[in-house]
Design a protein around this motif. Structure first.
Motif, PDB file in Angstrom:
ATOM      1  N   UNK A  37       0.828  -1.206   0.000  1.00 39.08           N
ATOM      2  CA  UNK A  37       0.000   0.000   0.000  1.00 39.08           C
ATOM      3  C   UNK A  37       0.858   1.251   0.000  1.00 39.08           C
ATOM      4  N   UNK A  38       2.030   1.194   0.634  1.00 41.54           N
ATOM      5  CA  UNK A  38       2.919   2.345   0.664  1.00 41.54           C
ATOM      6  C   UNK A  38       3.513   2.653  -0.715  1.00 41.54           C
ATOM      7  N   UNK A  39       3.563   1.642  -1.580  1.00 37.52           N
ATOM      8  CA  UNK A  39       4.148   1.841  -2.914  1.00 37.52           C
ATOM      9  C   UNK A  39       3.111   2.247  -3.956  1.00 37.52           C
ATOM     10  N   UNK A  40       1.839   2.115  -3.641  1.00 35.49           N
ATOM     11  CA  UNK A  40       0.792   2.409  -4.621  1.00 35.49           C
ATOM     12  C   UNK A  40       0.711   3.903  -4.897  1.00 35.49           C
ATOM     13  N   UNK A  41       0.449   4.244  -6.155  1.00 35.52           N
ATOM     14  CA  UNK A  41       0.294   5.651  -6.519  1.00 35.52           C
ATOM     15  C   UNK A  41      -1.160   5.991  -6.823  1.00 35.52           C
ATOM     16  N   UNK A  42      -2.085   5.127  -6.419  1.00 34.72           N
ATOM     17  CA  UNK A  42      -3.512   5.405  -6.520  1.00 34.72           C
ATOM     18  C   UNK A  42      -4.096   5.460  -5.115  1.00 34.72           C
ATOM     19  N   UNK A  43      -5.372   5.766  -5.009  1.00 33.34           N
ATOM     20  CA  UNK A  43      -6.022   5.951  -3.714  1.00 33.34           C
ATOM     21  C   UNK A  43      -6.078   4.629  -2.942  1.00 33.34           C
ATOM     22  N   UNK A  44      -5.533   4.630  -1.739  1.00 30.69           N
ATOM     23  CA  UNK A  44      -5.503   3.420  -0.910  1.00 30.69           C
ATOM     24  C   UNK A  44      -6.368   3.557   0.339  1.00 30.69           C
ATOM     25  N   UNK A  45      -7.222   4.569   0.382  1.00 30.85           N
ATOM     26  CA  UNK A  45      -8.026   4.801   1.584  1.00 30.85           C
ATOM     27  C   UNK A  45      -8.936   3.617   1.883  1.00 30.85           C
ATOM     28  N   UNK A  46      -9.529   3.006   0.851  1.00 29.15           N
ATOM     29  CA  UNK A  46     -10.391   1.845   1.068  1.00 29.15           C
ATOM     30  C   UNK A  46      -9.588   0.669   1.606  1.00 29.15           C
ATOM     31  N   UNK A  47      -8.386   0.462   1.069  1.00 30.56           N
ATOM     32  CA  UNK A  47      -7.537  -0.628   1.545  1.00 30.56           C
ATOM     33  C   UNK A  47      -7.201  -0.472   3.026  1.00 30.56           C
ATOM     34  N   UNK A  48      -6.826   0.758   3.415  1.00 33.16           N
ATOM     35  CA  UNK A  48      -6.472   0.990   4.815  1.00 33.16           C
ATOM     36  C   UNK A  48      -7.689   0.844   5.720  1.00 33.16           C
ATOM     37  N   UNK A  49      -8.845   1.286   5.239  1.00 33.58           N
ATOM     38  CA  UNK A  49     -10.061   1.175   6.044  1.00 33.58           C
ATOM     39  C   UNK A  49     -10.420  -0.287   6.287  1.00 33.58           C
ATOM     40  N   UNK A  50     -10.366  -1.088   5.231  1.00 34.47           N
ATOM     41  CA  UNK A  50     -10.672  -2.515   5.369  1.00 34.47           C
ATOM     42  C   UNK A  50      -9.624  -3.210   6.227  1.00 34.47           C
ATOM     43  N   UNK A  51      -8.358  -2.842   6.046  1.00 31.45           N
ATOM     44  CA  UNK A  51      -7.297  -3.446   6.851  1.00 31.45           C
ATOM     45  C   UNK A  51      -7.457  -3.105   8.327  1.00 31.45           C
ATOM     46  N   UNK A  52      -7.893  -1.881   8.607  1.00 31.26           N
ATOM     47  CA  UNK A  52      -8.048  -1.451   9.992  1.00 31.26           C
ATOM     48  C   UNK A  52      -9.238  -2.130  10.662  1.00 31.26           C
ATOM     49  N   UNK A  53     -10.367  -2.193   9.954  1.00 31.63           N
ATOM     50  CA  UNK A  53     -11.595  -2.732  10.559  1.00 31.63           C
ATOM     51  C   UNK A  53     -11.644  -4.249  10.456  1.00 31.63           C
ATOM     52  N   UNK A  54     -11.660  -4.754   9.226  1.00 33.61           N
ATOM     53  CA  UNK A  54     -11.796  -6.200   9.032  1.00 33.61           C
ATOM     54  C   UNK A  54     -10.513  -6.935   9.380  1.00 33.61           C
ATOM     55  N   UNK A  55      -9.374  -6.381   8.936  1.00 33.78           N
ATOM     56  CA  UNK A  55      -8.100  -7.023   9.224  1.00 33.78           C
ATOM     57  C   UNK A  55      -7.759  -6.995  10.697  1.00 33.78           C
ATOM     58  N   UNK A  56      -8.051  -5.877  11.367  1.00 35.92           N
ATOM     59  CA  UNK A  56      -7.778  -5.799  12.797  1.00 35.92           C
ATOM     60  C   UNK A  56      -8.606  -6.774  13.603  1.00 35.92           C
ATOM     61  N   UNK A  57      -9.852  -6.994  13.160  1.00 37.10           N
ATOM     62  CA  UNK A  57     -10.721  -7.925  13.883  1.00 37.10           C
ATOM     63  C   UNK A  57     -10.212  -9.354  13.801  1.00 37.10           C
ATOM     64  N   UNK A  58      -9.540  -9.703  12.696  1.00 38.17           N
ATOM     65  CA  UNK A  58      -9.018 -11.070  12.568  1.00 38.17           C
ATOM     66  C   UNK A  58      -7.860 -11.331  13.522  1.00 38.17           C
ATOM     67  N   UNK A  59      -7.262 -10.266  14.043  1.00 39.38           N
ATOM     68  CA  UNK A  59      -6.227 -10.418  15.065  1.00 39.38           C
ATOM     69  C   UNK A  59      -6.844 -10.358  16.458  1.00 39.38           C
ATOM     70  N   UNK A  60      -7.731  -9.378  16.670  1.00 43.43           N
ATOM     71  CA  UNK A  60      -8.271  -9.138  17.999  1.00 43.43           C
ATOM     72  C   UNK A  60      -9.277 -10.191  18.422  1.00 43.43           C
ATOM     73  N   UNK A  61     -10.090 -10.707  17.487  1.00 44.28           N
ATOM     74  CA  UNK A  61     -11.122 -11.673  17.862  1.00 44.28           C
ATOM     75  C   UNK A  61     -10.531 -12.962  18.423  1.00 44.28           C
ATOM     76  N   UNK A  62      -9.620 -13.639  17.712  1.00 46.27           N
ATOM     77  CA  UNK A  62      -9.034 -14.846  18.317  1.00 46.27           C
ATOM     78  C   UNK A  62      -8.209 -14.546  19.558  1.00 46.27           C
ATOM     79  N   UNK A  63      -7.534 -13.390  19.591  1.00 45.44           N
ATOM     80  CA  UNK A  63      -6.765 -13.025  20.781  1.00 45.44           C
ATOM     81  C   UNK A  63      -7.688 -12.850  21.983  1.00 45.44           C
TER      82      UNK A  63
END
Length: 308
Positions: free
Chosen positions: A180-206
């Motif tokens: 995502x740091x190398x992309x030259x297009x809009x990555x706001x959706x990627x970061x949003x999904x990574x923060x919400x959905x991706x974060x839950x995949x770590x926090x839920x089992x923990x």
């Protein structure tokens, strides 16, 4: 959006120096991971007495660990041996998919193991009816399907991005945040999904692991008898070591605000990444599974039969 990338390959920069030391080190780690996890699969697969829910969880942990290490280590070993640090765009996306899949299966299986220990210690009379092979099969099937969809979602979100001139990744494998740091297009959706959905995949089992061990600790405290405490520690000690090693480094790498992520990976982040993606899957069978007496006996029978 279709794929608009102008980059046909990426350059993996991590471990670009001291190749003569790094290659044998990572080769030993990878071979140890293959050996330990394959021994677990052979032992459990060859002994019908081990076809129980607890050992079914161990089988899936070993499979996830094999996926985990085999996704990144062969490419890293090739780079260390030949000096070729390039990885094609398609291979990079494949690596992202399988890395996310294996990592999330690992975390959910560890949570399922904590649930198994909770029922065994806190609800021993209900263990035979609650923790059954059909229940574990449904649970594990859901885990594999859910994590596959999770990995596919993030891979497709990366596929829609455009990558321009900069194609140097400060890692030894392709991962979501560095890309995502190398992309030259809009990555706001990627970061949003990574923060919400991706974060839950770590926090839920923990969270499941923490809650399970709170109940286990309460039950052990109430027993007070030395024998009960020792039995609980013997049952849960190895699992806690594996969980601590995995989550202690995983959380530090992935649960960071986007503003703290940059294109230059810090040494401590690189060490943490190696710990949870290479060292933890390598040590899991030796810390947890190969210390099990029944697995040792199964392996002895396998090797004795082969000798005969």
């Amino acid at each position: 959006m279709g794929n608009q990338t102008s980059t046909s390959e990426f350059l993996l920069l991590a471990f670009s120096s001291h190749r003569e030391i790094m290659f044998p080190l990572f080769l030993v780690l990878y071979l140890a991971a293959l050996l330990g996890n394959l021994l677990i699969l052979v032992a459990i697969g060859s002994d019908s007495h081990l076809h129980t829910p607890m050992y079914m969880l161990l089988v899936n942990l070993s499979l996830a660990d094999l996926f985990f290490t085999s996704t990144t280590m062969p490419r890293l070993l090739h780079a260390l041996m030949t000096g070729d640090r390039t990885i094609t765009y398609s291979a990079c996306l494949v690596q992202v998919f399988f890395f996310l899949l294996a990592g999330n299966v690992d975390s959910y299986v560890l949570a399922a193991m904590a649930w198994d220990r909770y029922v065994a210690i806190c609800r021993p009379l209900h263990y035979a009816t609650v923790v059954t092979l059909p229940h574990c099969a449904v649970l594990l099937g859901t885990v594999w399907m859910g994590t596959t969809l999770h990995a596919l979602l993030h891979t497709l979100l990366i596929f829609r991005l455009s990558f321009c001139s900069n194609h140097a990744l400060p890692h030894f494998y392709c991962d979501v945040y560095p890309l995502l740091q190398l992309a030259c297009s809009d990555t706001s959706l990627n970061f949003l999904v990574a923060l919400i959905e991706g974060g839950s995949t770590i926090l839920l089992p923990a969270a499941c692991i923490v809650i399970s061990y709170v109940y286990i600790g309460t039950a052990v405290y109430r027993v007070r008898a030395t024998g009960g405490v020792r039995k609980a520690l013997a049952t849960c000690g190895s699992h806690l070591c594996v969980v601590g090693l995995f989550y202690g480094t995983l959380v530090g790498v992935y649960l960071q605000p986007p503003g703290q992520l940059n294109t230059q990976i810090r040494d401590r982040d690189l060490v943490a990444t190696v710990m949870f993606s290479v060292v933890a899957p390598t040590l899991n069978p030796y810390i947890y599974s190969l210390q099990n007496r029944e697995i040792k006996e199964a392996l002895k029978r396998v090797f004795m039969v082969n000798r005969i």
